[in-house]
Motif scaffolding. Structure first.
Motif, mmCIF file in Angstrom:
data_model
loop_
_atom_site.group_PDB
_atom_site.id
_atom_site.type_symbol
_atom_site.label_atom_id
_atom_site.label_comp_id
_atom_site.label_asym_id
_atom_site.label_seq_id
_atom_site.Cartn_x
_atom_site.Cartn_y
_atom_site.Cartn_z
ATOM 1 N N GLY A 32 0.802 -1.217 0.000
ATOM 2 C CA GLY A 32 0.000 0.000 0.000
ATOM 3 C C GLY A 32 0.836 1.268 0.000
ATOM 4 N N GLU A 33 2.144 1.151 -0.278
ATOM 5 C CA GLU A 33 3.015 2.329 -0.286
ATOM 6 C C GLU A 33 2.597 3.254 -1.427
ATOM 7 O OE1 GLU A 33 7.715 3.531 -0.729
ATOM 8 O OE2 GLU A 33 7.177 1.432 -0.580
ATOM 9 N N GLN A 34 2.269 4.488 -1.079
ATOM 10 C CA GLN A 34 1.788 5.432 -2.076
ATOM 11 C C GLN A 34 2.180 6.847 -1.697
ATOM 12 O OE1 GLN A 34 -2.402 4.757 -2.132
ATOM 13 N NE2 GLN A 34 -2.784 5.927 -0.296
ATOM 14 N N ALA A 35 2.026 7.744 -2.663
ATOM 15 C CA ALA A 35 2.321 9.151 -2.424
ATOM 16 C C ALA A 35 1.372 10.004 -3.253
ATOM 17 C CB ALA A 35 3.765 9.466 -2.807
ATOM 18 N N SER A 36 0.956 11.111 -2.673
ATOM 19 C CA SER A 36 0.153 12.068 -3.420
ATOM 20 C C SER A 36 1.063 12.816 -4.378
ATOM 21 C CB SER A 36 -0.511 13.068 -2.479
ATOM 22 O OG SER A 36 -1.469 12.427 -1.684
ATOM 23 N N VAL A 37 0.535 13.123 -5.545
ATOM 24 C CA VAL A 37 1.294 13.869 -6.542
ATOM 25 C C VAL A 37 0.870 15.325 -6.434
ATOM 26 C CG1 VAL A 37 1.865 14.070 -8.983
ATOM 27 C CG2 VAL A 37 1.346 11.826 -8.021
ATOM 28 N N ALA A 38 1.563 16.053 -5.589
ATOM 29 C CA ALA A 38 1.262 17.470 -5.381
ATOM 30 C C ALA A 38 2.022 18.303 -6.410
ATOM 31 C CB ALA A 38 1.661 17.890 -3.972
ATOM 32 N N PRO A 39 1.394 19.347 -6.945
ATOM 33 C CA PRO A 39 2.068 20.201 -7.927
ATOM 34 C C PRO A 39 3.395 20.753 -7.413
ATOM 35 C CG PRO A 39 -0.250 20.754 -7.787
ATOM 36 C CD PRO A 39 0.044 19.786 -6.665
ATOM 37 N N ARG A 40 4.335 20.813 -8.327
ATOM 38 C CA ARG A 40 5.665 21.399 -8.096
ATOM 39 C C ARG A 40 6.508 20.642 -7.077
ATOM 40 N NH1 ARG A 40 3.876 22.951 -12.292
ATOM 41 N NH2 ARG A 40 3.073 25.024 -12.646
ATOM 42 N N THR A 41 6.209 19.366 -6.849
ATOM 43 C CA THR A 41 7.067 18.526 -6.018
ATOM 44 C C THR A 41 7.966 17.715 -6.935
ATOM 45 O OG1 THR A 41 5.485 16.703 -5.996
ATOM 46 C CG2 THR A 41 5.314 18.328 -4.202
ATOM 47 N N LEU A 42 8.957 17.051 -6.381
ATOM 48 C CA LEU A 42 9.851 16.225 -7.186
ATOM 49 C C LEU A 42 9.078 15.119 -7.900
ATOM 50 C CD1 LEU A 42 12.682 15.618 -8.141
ATOM 51 C CD2 LEU A 42 13.028 14.270 -6.067
ATOM 52 N N LEU A 43 8.125 14.507 -7.215
ATOM 53 C CA LEU A 43 7.324 13.451 -7.842
ATOM 54 C C LEU A 43 6.498 14.015 -8.995
ATOM 55 C CD1 LEU A 43 6.345 10.558 -7.958
ATOM 56 C CD2 LEU A 43 4.733 11.094 -6.118
ATOM 57 N N TRP A 44 5.891 15.171 -8.798
ATOM 58 C CA TRP A 44 5.141 15.815 -9.875
ATOM 59 C C TRP A 44 6.060 16.089 -11.060
ATOM 60 C CZ3 TRP A 44 6.234 20.362 -12.265
ATOM 61 C CH2 TRP A 44 5.303 20.799 -13.198
ATOM 62 N N TYR A 45 7.230 16.645 -10.770
ATOM 63 C CA TYR A 45 8.189 16.982 -11.823
ATOM 64 C C TYR A 45 8.572 15.744 -12.621
ATOM 65 C CZ TYR A 45 12.462 18.560 -14.076
ATOM 66 O OH TYR A 45 13.422 18.851 -15.002
ATOM 67 N N LYS A 46 8.848 14.649 -11.926
ATOM 68 C CA LYS A 46 9.242 13.411 -12.609
ATOM 69 C C LYS A 46 8.136 12.927 -13.544
ATOM 70 C CE LYS A 46 12.377 10.905 -11.748
ATOM 71 N NZ LYS A 46 13.578 10.611 -12.478
ATOM 72 N N LEU A 47 6.889 13.030 -13.117
ATOM 73 C CA LEU A 47 5.779 12.592 -13.967
ATOM 74 C C LEU A 47 5.511 13.591 -15.093
ATOM 75 C CD1 LEU A 47 3.361 11.245 -11.247
ATOM 76 C CD2 LEU A 47 4.528 9.887 -12.986
ATOM 77 N N ALA A 48 5.400 14.854 -14.755
ATOM 78 C CA ALA A 48 5.053 15.871 -15.741
ATOM 79 C C ALA A 48 6.107 15.994 -16.837
ATOM 80 C CB ALA A 48 4.838 17.219 -15.061
ATOM 81 N N CYS A 49 7.357 15.736 -16.485
ATOM 82 C CA CYS A 49 8.442 15.953 -17.447
ATOM 83 C C CYS A 49 8.935 14.680 -18.126
ATOM 84 C CB CYS A 49 9.607 16.649 -16.746
ATOM 85 S SG CYS A 49 9.169 18.283 -16.125
ATOM 86 N N THR A 80 -4.241 17.420 -16.061
ATOM 87 C CA THR A 80 -4.249 17.500 -14.591
ATOM 88 C C THR A 80 -2.829 17.777 -14.074
ATOM 89 O OG1 THR A 80 -6.156 16.045 -14.425
ATOM 90 C CG2 THR A 80 -4.778 16.259 -12.459
ATOM 91 N N LEU A 81 -1.844 17.093 -14.643
ATOM 92 C CA LEU A 81 -0.466 17.315 -14.227
ATOM 93 C C LEU A 81 -0.013 18.727 -14.566
ATOM 94 C CD1 LEU A 81 1.346 14.014 -15.225
ATOM 95 C CD2 LEU A 81 1.134 14.951 -12.925
ATOM 96 N N GLY A 82 -0.388 19.189 -15.729
ATOM 97 C CA GLY A 82 0.065 20.496 -16.190
ATOM 98 C C GLY A 82 1.401 20.385 -16.897
ATOM 99 N N PRO A 83 1.847 21.480 -17.514
ATOM 100 C CA PRO A 83 3.092 21.441 -18.287
ATOM 101 C C PRO A 83 4.331 21.371 -17.397
ATOM 102 C CG PRO A 83 2.225 23.665 -18.233
ATOM 103 C CD PRO A 83 1.199 22.784 -17.557
ATOM 104 N N CYS A 84 5.340 20.736 -17.941
ATOM 105 C CA CYS A 84 6.650 20.690 -17.270
ATOM 106 C C CYS A 84 7.354 22.016 -17.526
ATOM 107 C CB CYS A 84 7.466 19.531 -17.852
ATOM 108 S SG CYS A 84 9.158 19.488 -17.265
ATOM 109 N N ARG A 85 7.786 22.662 -16.455
ATOM 110 C CA ARG A 85 8.502 23.941 -16.599
ATOM 111 C C ARG A 85 9.804 23.900 -15.868
ATOM 112 N NH1 ARG A 85 3.482 28.131 -16.224
ATOM 113 N NH2 ARG A 85 2.210 26.878 -17.513
#
Length: 85
Positions: A32-49, A80-85
């Motif tokens: 059940g290990e999981q993490a929320s994908v919050a905008p402008r976090t490292l996890l968000w960046y990895k997915l968005a980019c 939902t993720l938005g653009p990678c910047r």
């Protein structure tokens, strides 16, 4: 909506997109290990980019049905993720 991803190290990940726009990445379904994908976090960046801009045509063709359009669902996820910047 749930998207199954394979990481570079062959780990299976599950990206869950809820109707309210919240994204959760599940690393290990067994624990059940999981993490929320919050905008402008490292996890968000990895997915968005790193996620591709479009799904491969074979996936769109092989999994499309009258009620499920993979390209539209994936496009909604990228919006939902938005653009990678």
């Amino acid at each position: 909506m749930q998207f199954l991803l394979d990481s570079a190290d062959r780990q299976r990940l599950s990206l869950d997109a809820r109707p309210d726009g919240a994204l959760t990445l599940v690393f290990d379904e067994a624990t059940g290990e999981q993490a929320s994908v919050a905008p402008r976090t490292l996890l968000w960046y990895k997915l968005a980019c790193t996620l591709p801009a479009k799904l491969p045509p074979a996936i769109v063709r092989d999994y499309a049905t009258k009620t499920f359009k993979p390209a539209q669902a994936y496009g909604a996820l990228l919006n939902t993720l938005g653009p990678c910047r």
